[in-house]
Design a protein around this motif. Structure first.
Motif: not given
Length: 292
Positions: A22-26, A139-144
């Motif tokens: 989820x890190x958008x910086x890298x 899957x992501x932190x937002x859900x599946x």
């Protein structure tokens, strides 16, 4: 950028992995078996700022049957698949494909999730997943979300998977008692080879000699993504699969594929070999069915 200049993190849980994604910086990339990723990076392709090493996520390495199908973890290796009695009994076309992936070292390291994520049109396990109606869980932190494999690939090396997502499950349809499958591959040499053409076939058989009542056919390495041979599939149930009928179906395959010419083969050669592999696969399946 040298390999030593790239950071690596090794999450202990899926949740921790999703946090890194989820890190958008890298720019980050998932590393499973690494059989393709490291080679591509050395060629100057796909060099991230940070690797996310999935080695410790044992919860994503499994093969089990549930009420809605056979579930396969993305970190399941080709060796795991080859040694699975469940898959040989109920998804033989996939087990046979993993048995054709490179040599023993590649089979031990390479994963089915990595094969999907790489999205190569020549990936050996991908055509079998098409004929087994695979569903891909992302899957992501937002859900599946669940994506049918027919909608997973956008093109070579490109899928619908977003940067903050990872594959967390693969669900396939178990083959019925009257269903048999086969995987055929043409490579430049016997082992350690990328497919010039490959094909997965799954047939449903009825009563009587060579009485095919339906089936699915998928070709790899003959188009920008996997190609389902819809016209060939319609011909499977028109009557017994006699030698003449098999030849007719194989002739149609020549027209259904959309290969290109590259350093490994010409488009014309790939068309001819797609037809030949389909005919060989159907002959072998009929022989196997008759010997049951």
């Amino acid at each position: 950028m040298n390999v030593s200049e790239i950071d690596m993190v090794t999450p202990e849980t899926v949740e921790e992995c999703l946090y890194f994604l989820s890190d958008k910086e890298k720019s980050v990339r998932l590393l499973a078996g690494g059989t393709d990723a490291v080679v591509r990076m050395k060629d100057g392709i796909g060099r991230p700022e940070t690797w996310i090493n999935l080695k410790r996520l044992d919860s994503l390495r499994y093969i089990r049957e549930e009420s809605n199908g056979i579930h396969i973890g993305p970190l399941t290796t080709h060796t795991d698949i080859i040694h699975s009695k469940l898959l040989w009994n109920k998804a033989d076309v996939l087990a046979a494909a993993s048995n054709e992936v490179g040599g023993v070292q590649i089979q031990n390291m390479g994963t089915i999730g990595g094969n999907l994520g790489t999205a190569s049109p020549a990936g050996d396990t991908i055509p079998p997943l098409f004929v087994l109606d695979a569903q891909i869980e992302l899957s992501s932190l937002a859900g599946n979300r669940i994506v049918p494999i027919t909608k997973f690939f956008n093109g070579p090396g490109n899928t619908v998977q977003t940067q903050d997502e990872m594959i967390t499950n693969i669900i396939i349809r178990p083959q019925a008692e009257n269903e048999i499958g086969i995987f055929e591959k043409l490579g430049p040499r016997k082992a350690q080879s990328i497919s010039i053409v490959n094909a997965a076939i799954s047939l449903k058989m009825g009563e009587g000699p060579r009485n095919c009542i339906g089936g699915k056919i998928a070709f790899g390495s003959v188009g920008p993504t996997i190609i389902r041979a819809a016209k060939c599939e319609k011909m499977l149930s028109l009557g017994p699969l006699t030698d003449e009928t098999i030849r007719d179906i194989a002739d149609i395959a020549w027209k259904e594929v959309m290969p290109i010419t590259d350093g490994r083969a010409t488009a014309k050669y790939r068309r001819s070999m797609a037809s030949a592999l389909l005919a060989r696969g159907l002959y072998r399946l009929m022989k196997r069915w008759e010997e049951r």
